[in-house]
Design an enzyme around this catalytic site. Structure first.
Site: not given
Lengths: 232, 211
Positions: B47-49, B89
Protein backbone atom coordinates in the site's frame (compact mmCIF):
# COMPACT_ATOMS: atom_id res chain seq x y z
CA UNK A 1 25.01 20.83 25.08
CA UNK A 2 22.56 20.22 22.29
CA UNK A 3 18.97 20.35 23.43
CA UNK A 4 16.36 20.64 20.70
CA UNK A 5 13.44 19.99 23.01
CA UNK A 6 10.86 22.73 23.46
CA UNK A 7 8.46 23.10 26.36
CA UNK A 8 5.28 23.79 24.39
CA UNK A 9 3.87 23.50 20.88
CA UNK A 10 3.23 27.27 20.94
CA UNK A 11 6.92 27.97 21.55
CA UNK A 12 7.92 25.47 18.86
CA UNK A 13 5.97 27.23 16.09
CA UNK A 14 6.19 30.83 17.38
CA UNK A 15 8.42 32.16 14.56
CA UNK A 16 6.41 30.89 11.56
CA UNK A 17 5.78 34.13 9.65
CA UNK A 18 3.08 35.23 7.22
CA UNK A 19 3.78 33.92 3.73
CA UNK A 20 5.88 30.96 4.92
CA UNK A 21 5.94 27.62 3.10
CA UNK A 22 5.11 24.89 5.60
CA UNK A 23 5.26 21.15 4.98
CA UNK A 24 2.85 19.15 7.11
CA UNK A 25 3.35 15.40 7.48
CA UNK A 26 0.57 12.86 7.41
CA UNK A 27 -1.55 10.80 5.06
CA UNK A 28 -5.09 11.67 5.94
CA UNK A 29 -5.04 11.71 9.75
CA UNK A 30 -2.24 9.14 10.17
CA UNK A 31 0.91 11.05 11.06
CA UNK A 32 -0.74 14.46 10.99
CA UNK A 33 0.81 16.70 13.68
CA UNK A 34 -2.56 18.05 14.81
CA UNK A 35 -1.36 19.80 17.98
CA UNK A 36 1.32 21.73 16.06
CA UNK A 37 -1.34 22.74 13.53
CA UNK A 38 -3.69 23.84 16.33
CA UNK A 39 -0.86 25.95 17.75
CA UNK A 40 -0.23 27.46 14.30
CA UNK A 41 -3.91 28.41 14.02
CA UNK A 42 -3.73 30.09 17.44
CA UNK A 43 -0.47 31.82 16.48
CA UNK A 44 -2.17 33.47 13.52
CA UNK A 45 0.30 33.27 10.60
CA UNK A 46 -1.46 33.96 7.28
CA UNK A 47 -0.91 33.62 3.54
CA UNK A 48 0.78 30.25 4.07
CA UNK A 49 1.76 27.79 1.36
CA UNK A 50 1.06 24.31 2.69
CA UNK A 51 2.57 21.06 1.39
CA UNK A 52 0.65 17.93 2.40
CA UNK A 53 -0.65 14.82 0.65
CA UNK A 54 -4.25 15.89 1.19
CA UNK A 55 -6.18 19.08 1.82
CA UNK A 56 -7.62 18.35 5.24
CA UNK A 57 -10.08 15.83 6.60
CA UNK A 58 -13.20 16.55 8.57
CA UNK A 59 -12.99 19.27 11.22
CA UNK A 60 -9.51 18.71 12.63
CA UNK A 61 -5.87 19.60 11.98
CA UNK A 62 -5.14 20.90 8.49
CA UNK A 63 -8.85 21.25 7.68
CA UNK A 64 -9.19 23.81 10.49
CA UNK A 65 -6.16 25.77 9.24
CA UNK A 66 -7.92 26.01 5.86
CA UNK A 67 -11.22 26.91 7.49
CA UNK A 68 -9.47 29.76 9.34
CA UNK A 69 -8.38 31.07 5.88
CA UNK A 70 -4.70 31.04 6.69
CA UNK A 71 -3.67 29.18 3.53
CA UNK A 72 -3.05 30.95 0.21
CA UNK A 73 -1.87 27.89 -1.69
CA UNK A 74 -1.79 24.15 -1.18
CA UNK A 75 0.54 21.71 -2.91
CA UNK A 76 -0.91 18.20 -2.64
CA UNK A 77 -1.83 15.04 -4.53
CA UNK A 78 -5.33 14.21 -3.32
CA UNK A 79 -7.43 17.15 -2.13
CA UNK A 80 -10.89 15.80 -2.95
CA UNK A 81 -12.19 13.38 -0.34
CA UNK A 82 -15.57 12.67 1.18
CA UNK A 83 -14.64 14.82 4.20
CA UNK A 84 -12.65 17.63 2.55
CA UNK A 85 -15.52 20.11 2.77
CA UNK A 86 -13.43 23.07 4.01
CA UNK A 87 -11.04 22.76 1.08
CA UNK A 88 -13.88 22.19 -1.38
CA UNK A 89 -15.64 25.39 -0.27
CA UNK A 90 -12.50 27.54 -0.57
CA UNK A 91 -11.55 25.99 -3.93
CA UNK A 92 -14.99 26.50 -5.47
CA UNK A 93 -14.96 30.11 -4.24
CA UNK A 94 -11.54 30.65 -5.87
CA UNK A 95 -10.06 31.49 -2.47
CA UNK A 96 -7.22 28.97 -2.49
CA UNK A 97 -4.63 28.10 -5.11
CA UNK A 98 -4.10 24.37 -5.80
CA UNK A 99 -0.94 22.83 -7.22
CA UNK A 100 -1.88 19.22 -7.90
CA UNK A 101 1.11 16.85 -7.98
CA UNK A 102 1.09 13.07 -8.51
CA UNK A 103 1.86 11.49 -5.14
CA UNK A 104 5.17 9.93 -6.17
CA UNK A 105 6.34 13.17 -7.77
CA UNK A 106 5.34 15.02 -4.61
CA UNK A 107 7.43 12.63 -2.50
CA UNK A 108 10.40 12.76 -4.87
CA UNK A 109 10.31 16.56 -5.20
CA UNK A 110 10.45 16.78 -1.39
CA UNK A 111 13.21 14.16 -1.25
CA UNK A 112 15.16 16.02 -3.96
CA UNK A 113 15.01 19.25 -1.96
CA UNK A 114 16.37 17.51 1.10
CA UNK A 115 19.09 15.76 -0.89
CA UNK A 116 20.33 18.85 -2.72
CA UNK A 117 19.17 17.72 -6.17
CA UNK A 118 18.57 20.58 -8.64
CA UNK A 119 15.81 18.84 -10.63
CA UNK A 120 15.06 15.36 -11.94
CA UNK A 121 13.39 13.54 -14.81
CA UNK A 122 10.44 11.34 -13.84
CA UNK A 123 8.22 9.19 -16.08
CA UNK A 124 5.16 9.93 -13.93
CA UNK A 125 2.73 12.32 -15.54
CA UNK A 126 4.22 12.23 -19.05
CA UNK A 127 1.53 12.92 -21.64
CA UNK A 128 -1.02 14.07 -19.04
CA UNK A 129 -2.62 17.37 -18.03
CA UNK A 130 -0.28 17.55 -15.03
CA UNK A 131 2.80 17.73 -17.26
CA UNK A 132 1.49 20.44 -19.57
CA UNK A 133 4.10 23.11 -20.24
CA UNK A 134 6.86 21.12 -18.53
CA UNK A 135 10.16 20.22 -20.14
CA UNK A 136 10.33 16.59 -21.34
CA UNK A 137 13.11 14.35 -22.52
CA UNK A 138 13.46 10.89 -23.99
CA UNK A 139 16.12 8.80 -22.25
CA UNK A 140 16.84 5.26 -23.45
CA UNK A 141 13.51 5.13 -25.27
CA UNK A 142 11.40 6.22 -22.32
CA UNK A 143 9.70 9.60 -21.88
CA UNK A 144 10.30 11.73 -18.81
CA UNK A 145 9.12 15.05 -17.36
CA UNK A 146 11.46 17.51 -15.63
CA UNK A 147 10.37 18.22 -12.05
CA UNK A 148 11.87 20.63 -9.54
CA UNK A 149 12.38 20.25 -5.77
CA UNK A 150 9.88 21.52 -3.21
CA UNK A 151 11.60 23.26 -0.30
CA UNK A 152 9.98 24.68 2.78
CA UNK A 153 10.67 27.17 5.53
CA UNK A 154 9.22 24.81 8.12
CA UNK A 155 8.24 21.15 8.30
CA UNK A 156 5.78 19.98 10.96
CA UNK A 157 5.98 16.22 11.48
CA UNK A 158 4.64 13.72 13.98
CA UNK A 159 6.75 10.86 15.28
CA UNK A 160 6.43 8.28 18.02
CA UNK A 161 9.56 9.11 20.01
CA UNK A 162 12.50 11.46 19.84
CA UNK A 163 15.54 12.49 21.89
CA UNK A 164 17.17 15.85 22.62
CA UNK A 165 19.40 15.49 19.52
CA UNK A 166 16.29 15.21 17.34
CA UNK A 167 16.58 11.53 16.41
CA UNK A 168 13.13 10.19 15.54
CA UNK A 169 11.31 6.90 15.22
CA UNK A 170 7.81 6.68 13.80
CA UNK A 171 4.83 4.38 14.21
CA UNK A 172 3.46 2.13 11.43
CA UNK A 173 1.92 3.92 8.43
CA UNK A 174 1.99 7.24 10.32
CA UNK A 175 5.61 7.49 9.06
CA UNK A 176 4.55 8.36 5.46
CA UNK A 177 5.87 11.85 4.54
CA UNK A 178 7.57 12.60 7.89
CA UNK A 179 11.12 11.41 7.13
CA UNK A 180 11.36 13.16 3.74
CA UNK A 181 9.72 16.40 4.86
CA UNK A 182 12.14 16.52 7.79
CA UNK A 183 15.02 16.76 5.28
CA UNK A 184 13.47 19.45 3.07
CA UNK A 185 12.79 22.35 5.43
CA UNK A 186 15.01 25.05 6.84
CA UNK A 187 13.47 24.30 10.26
CA UNK A 188 11.91 20.93 11.09
CA UNK A 189 9.64 20.71 14.11
CA UNK A 190 8.69 17.25 15.38
CA UNK A 191 5.89 16.50 17.81
CA UNK A 192 6.55 13.18 19.54
CA UNK A 193 4.51 11.10 21.94
CA UNK A 194 7.51 10.80 24.22
CA UNK A 195 10.97 12.28 24.59
CA UNK A 196 13.52 9.65 25.58
CA UNK A 197 17.08 9.98 26.97
CA UNK A 198 20.01 9.95 24.51
CA UNK A 199 20.91 6.36 23.78
CA UNK A 200 17.43 5.01 24.40
CA UNK A 201 16.67 4.86 20.67
CA UNK A 202 18.45 1.95 18.96
CA UNK A 203 20.85 3.62 16.49
CA UNK A 204 20.09 0.80 14.02
CA UNK A 205 16.42 1.70 14.15
CA UNK A 206 16.55 5.52 14.05
CA UNK A 207 14.53 6.56 10.98
CA UNK A 208 15.22 10.31 10.96
CA UNK A 209 18.71 11.19 12.21
CA UNK A 210 18.72 14.29 14.40
CA UNK A 211 20.68 16.38 11.88
CA UNK A 212 17.40 16.89 10.00
CA UNK A 213 15.43 17.97 13.07
CA UNK A 214 15.63 21.35 14.80
CA UNK A 215 12.93 21.26 17.45
CA UNK A 216 11.24 18.43 19.34
CA UNK A 217 8.14 18.90 21.44
CA UNK A 218 6.36 16.25 23.48
CA UNK A 219 2.63 15.77 22.93
CA UNK A 220 1.66 12.68 24.93
CA UNK A 221 -0.80 10.28 23.32
CA UNK A 222 -4.32 11.08 24.38
CA UNK A 223 -3.35 14.65 25.36
CA UNK A 224 -6.17 15.81 23.11
CA UNK A 225 -8.76 14.07 20.98
CA UNK A 226 -6.45 14.23 17.98
CA UNK A 227 -3.92 11.68 19.19
CA UNK A 228 -4.54 8.22 20.48
CA UNK A 229 -3.19 5.95 23.12
CA UNK A 230 -1.71 3.19 21.01
CA UNK A 231 0.60 0.89 22.92
CA UNK A 232 3.66 0.85 20.70
CA UNK B 1 -26.88 -10.86 -21.39
CA UNK B 2 -24.69 -12.85 -19.00
CA UNK B 3 -22.19 -10.89 -16.93
CA UNK B 4 -19.41 -11.90 -14.61
CA UNK B 5 -20.19 -10.85 -11.03
CA UNK B 6 -17.78 -8.56 -9.22
CA UNK B 7 -16.51 -11.53 -7.21
CA UNK B 8 -16.03 -13.58 -10.39
CA UNK B 9 -14.05 -10.70 -11.89
CA UNK B 10 -11.93 -10.44 -8.74
CA UNK B 11 -11.30 -14.20 -8.67
CA UNK B 12 -10.31 -14.12 -12.34
CA UNK B 13 -7.76 -11.33 -11.70
CA UNK B 14 -6.44 -13.21 -8.66
CA UNK B 15 -5.82 -16.31 -10.80
CA UNK B 16 -3.37 -14.29 -12.93
CA UNK B 17 -1.25 -13.17 -9.97
CA UNK B 18 1.69 -15.53 -9.53
CA UNK B 19 3.18 -16.95 -6.36
CA UNK B 20 5.72 -14.56 -4.83
CA UNK B 21 4.35 -11.44 -6.52
CA UNK B 22 4.44 -7.96 -4.98
CA UNK B 23 1.05 -6.42 -5.75
CA UNK B 24 -0.76 -3.12 -5.25
CA UNK B 25 -4.55 -3.19 -5.32
CA UNK B 26 -6.18 0.13 -6.17
CA UNK B 27 -9.13 1.69 -4.39
CA UNK B 28 -12.64 0.44 -5.21
CA UNK B 29 -13.35 -2.72 -7.22
CA UNK B 30 -9.69 -3.90 -7.15
CA UNK B 31 -9.73 -4.23 -3.35
CA UNK B 32 -12.06 -7.25 -3.85
CA UNK B 33 -9.12 -9.16 -5.38
CA UNK B 34 -7.60 -9.54 -1.90
CA UNK B 35 -10.49 -11.82 -0.92
CA UNK B 36 -9.73 -14.20 -3.80
CA UNK B 37 -5.95 -14.61 -3.73
CA UNK B 38 -5.19 -18.36 -3.91
CA UNK B 39 -4.30 -19.68 -0.45
CA UNK B 40 -1.44 -21.77 -1.84
CA UNK B 41 0.38 -18.69 -3.19
CA UNK B 42 2.41 -16.27 -1.09
CA UNK B 43 1.46 -12.83 -2.47
CA UNK B 44 2.68 -9.65 -0.77
CA UNK B 45 0.37 -6.64 -0.84
CA UNK B 46 1.83 -3.12 -1.07
CA UNK B 47 0.00 0.00 0.00
CA UNK B 48 1.55 3.26 -1.17
CA UNK B 49 1.22 4.97 2.19
CA UNK B 50 4.09 2.82 3.42
CA UNK B 51 3.44 -0.86 4.08
CA UNK B 52 4.45 -4.14 2.45
CA UNK B 53 2.78 -7.24 3.83
CA UNK B 54 -0.61 -5.67 4.34
CA UNK B 55 -3.20 -7.94 5.93
CA UNK B 56 -7.01 -7.83 5.98
CA UNK B 57 -9.20 -5.43 7.93
CA UNK B 58 -8.88 -5.80 11.72
CA UNK B 59 -11.58 -7.21 13.96
CA UNK B 60 -14.06 -4.55 15.15
CA UNK B 61 -12.51 -2.69 18.07
CA UNK B 62 -8.94 -3.53 17.00
CA UNK B 63 -8.60 -0.65 14.49
CA UNK B 64 -5.39 1.39 14.76
CA UNK B 65 -5.46 4.91 13.26
CA UNK B 66 -1.72 4.60 12.53
CA UNK B 67 -2.27 1.45 10.44
CA UNK B 68 -4.29 2.27 7.34
CA UNK B 69 -4.29 1.62 3.59
CA UNK B 70 -4.26 4.06 0.68
CA UNK B 71 -8.03 4.38 0.96
CA UNK B 72 -7.48 5.42 4.61
CA UNK B 73 -9.28 2.28 5.85
CA UNK B 74 -7.88 0.37 8.85
CA UNK B 75 -5.80 -2.68 7.91
CA UNK B 76 -3.43 -5.10 9.64
CA UNK B 77 0.23 -6.05 9.21
CA UNK B 78 1.22 -9.67 8.47
CA UNK B 79 4.33 -11.41 9.86
CA UNK B 80 7.19 -10.23 7.61
CA UNK B 81 5.62 -6.81 7.02
CA UNK B 82 7.73 -3.66 6.68
CA UNK B 83 7.02 0.05 6.99
CA UNK B 84 8.73 2.75 4.91
CA UNK B 85 8.41 6.41 3.97
CA UNK B 86 6.74 7.80 0.86
CA UNK B 87 9.86 8.26 -1.28
CA UNK B 88 10.79 4.60 -0.77
CA UNK B 89 7.21 3.54 -1.40
CA UNK B 90 7.08 5.28 -4.76
CA UNK B 91 10.59 4.04 -5.63
CA UNK B 92 9.03 0.58 -5.37
CA UNK B 93 6.56 1.60 -8.10
CA UNK B 94 8.54 3.92 -10.34
CA UNK B 95 11.64 1.78 -10.03
CA UNK B 96 9.82 -1.22 -11.49
CA UNK B 97 9.94 -3.38 -8.35
CA UNK B 98 6.21 -4.03 -8.06
CA UNK B 99 5.11 -7.00 -10.14
CA UNK B 100 1.52 -6.02 -10.61
CA UNK B 101 -1.08 -3.42 -9.83
CA UNK B 102 -4.84 -3.67 -10.25
CA UNK B 103 -6.64 -0.40 -10.99
CA UNK B 104 -10.13 0.81 -11.73
CA UNK B 105 -10.75 2.93 -14.83
CA UNK B 106 -13.11 5.30 -16.60
CA UNK B 107 -11.66 4.33 -19.99
CA UNK B 108 -8.90 2.22 -21.53
CA UNK B 109 -7.80 2.69 -25.14
CA UNK B 110 -6.93 -0.12 -27.56
CA UNK B 111 -3.31 1.06 -27.27
CA UNK B 112 -3.35 0.61 -23.49
CA UNK B 113 -3.77 4.25 -22.49
CA UNK B 114 -5.51 4.54 -19.11
CA UNK B 115 -7.93 7.23 -17.90
CA UNK B 116 -8.85 6.82 -14.25
CA UNK B 117 -8.10 10.00 -12.33
CA UNK B 118 -10.30 12.84 -13.57
CA UNK B 119 -13.49 13.19 -15.55
CA UNK B 120 -12.37 16.56 -16.85
CA UNK B 121 -15.74 18.05 -15.89
CA UNK B 122 -15.29 21.78 -15.20
CA UNK B 123 -16.90 21.62 -11.75
CA UNK B 124 -14.90 18.55 -10.66
CA UNK B 125 -12.11 19.10 -8.13
CA UNK B 126 -9.13 17.20 -9.54
CA UNK B 127 -7.33 14.65 -7.32
CA UNK B 128 -4.66 12.27 -8.60
CA UNK B 129 -3.05 10.57 -5.59
CA UNK B 130 -0.76 7.73 -6.66
CA UNK B 131 -2.70 6.81 -9.82
CA UNK B 132 -0.14 8.12 -12.32
CA UNK B 133 2.82 6.56 -10.49
CA UNK B 134 1.09 3.18 -10.16
CA UNK B 135 0.03 3.08 -13.80
CA UNK B 136 3.62 3.57 -14.92
CA UNK B 137 5.43 1.74 -12.21
CA UNK B 138 4.19 -1.82 -12.01
CA UNK B 139 5.50 -4.46 -14.41
CA UNK B 140 1.92 -5.51 -15.20
CA UNK B 141 -1.03 -3.16 -14.98
CA UNK B 142 -4.39 -4.90 -14.76
CA UNK B 143 -7.54 -2.83 -15.12
CA UNK B 144 -10.77 -4.03 -13.56
CA UNK B 145 -13.96 -2.25 -14.60
CA UNK B 146 -17.50 -2.59 -15.94
CA UNK B 147 -17.34 -3.02 -19.70
CA UNK B 148 -20.03 -0.43 -20.40
CA UNK B 149 -21.09 2.82 -18.76
CA UNK B 150 -24.54 3.05 -17.20
CA UNK B 151 -25.61 4.65 -20.48
CA UNK B 152 -24.39 1.61 -22.43
CA UNK B 153 -21.28 3.22 -23.92
CA UNK B 154 -18.10 1.20 -24.15
CA UNK B 155 -15.36 2.08 -21.68
CA UNK B 156 -12.90 0.52 -24.10
CA UNK B 157 -12.19 3.17 -26.71
CA UNK B 158 -10.02 4.00 -29.70
CA UNK B 159 -8.74 7.15 -27.94
CA UNK B 160 -9.50 8.18 -24.35
CA UNK B 161 -11.81 11.19 -24.17
CA UNK B 162 -11.22 11.59 -20.42
CA UNK B 163 -7.83 13.03 -19.34
CA UNK B 164 -5.27 10.21 -19.41
CA UNK B 165 -3.45 8.88 -16.35
CA UNK B 166 -0.60 7.31 -18.34
CA UNK B 167 0.05 6.24 -21.94
CA UNK B 168 0.55 2.64 -23.17
CA UNK B 169 0.54 1.22 -19.68
CA UNK B 170 -2.32 -1.33 -19.42
CA UNK B 171 -1.50 -5.03 -19.85
CA UNK B 172 -4.89 -6.64 -19.33
CA UNK B 173 -8.51 -5.52 -18.93
CA UNK B 174 -10.91 -7.54 -16.76
CA UNK B 175 -14.55 -6.58 -17.25
CA UNK B 176 -17.95 -8.09 -16.53
CA UNK B 177 -18.03 -9.31 -20.16
CA UNK B 178 -14.49 -10.37 -21.02
CA UNK B 179 -10.81 -10.55 -20.24
CA UNK B 180 -8.78 -8.68 -22.87
CA UNK B 181 -5.06 -8.53 -23.43
CA UNK B 182 -3.47 -5.38 -24.85
CA UNK B 183 -1.02 -6.45 -27.59
CA UNK B 184 0.97 -4.58 -30.23
CA UNK B 185 -1.65 -5.84 -32.73
CA UNK B 186 -4.56 -4.46 -30.67
CA UNK B 187 -6.88 -6.15 -28.19
CA UNK B 188 -7.11 -9.93 -27.93
CA UNK B 189 -9.93 -11.71 -26.10
CA UNK B 190 -8.63 -14.14 -23.49
CA UNK B 191 -12.05 -14.99 -21.99
CA UNK B 192 -15.59 -14.02 -22.99
CA UNK B 193 -18.63 -14.45 -20.76
CA UNK B 194 -20.82 -17.47 -21.68
CA UNK B 195 -23.31 -16.76 -24.45
CA UNK B 196 -21.48 -13.78 -25.94
CA UNK B 197 -19.71 -14.19 -29.30
CA UNK B 198 -16.46 -12.47 -30.28
CA UNK B 199 -18.17 -10.37 -33.00
CA UNK B 200 -20.88 -9.34 -30.53
CA UNK B 201 -18.24 -8.40 -27.93
CA UNK B 202 -16.41 -6.30 -30.54
CA UNK B 203 -19.69 -4.62 -31.57
CA UNK B 204 -20.54 -3.74 -27.94
CA UNK B 205 -17.00 -2.50 -27.41
CA UNK B 206 -16.95 -0.39 -30.55
CA UNK B 207 -13.35 -1.41 -31.28
CA UNK B 208 -11.77 -4.36 -33.10
CA UNK B 209 -11.00 -7.37 -30.87
CA UNK B 210 -8.97 -10.35 -32.03
CA UNK B 211 -9.75 -13.91 -30.96
Amino acid sequence: MIDKTMATVAEAIADIKDGATVMIGGFGSAGMPSELIDALIAQGARELTIVNNNAGNGDAGLALLLKARRVRKIICSFPRQTDSWHFDTLYRAGEIELELVPQGNLAERIRAAGAGIGAFYTPTGFGTLLAQGKETREIDGRHYVLEYPIRADFALVKALAGDRWGNLVYRKTARNFGPIMATAARCTIAQVQRIVPLGALDPEAVVTPGIFVHRVVCVPAGATGATHGAAA
Amino acid sequence: MNRYTRDQMAARVARDIRDGAYVNLGIGLPTLVANHLPKDREIILHTENGLLGMGPAPAPGAEDPDLINAGKQPVTELPGASFFHHADSFAMMRGGHLDCCVLGAFQVSVGGDLANWHTGAPEAIPAVGGAMDLALGAKSVYVMMEHLTKGGESKIVTQCTYPVTALHCVSRIYTDLAVLEVTSQGLRAVDIVDGLSLPELARLSGVPING
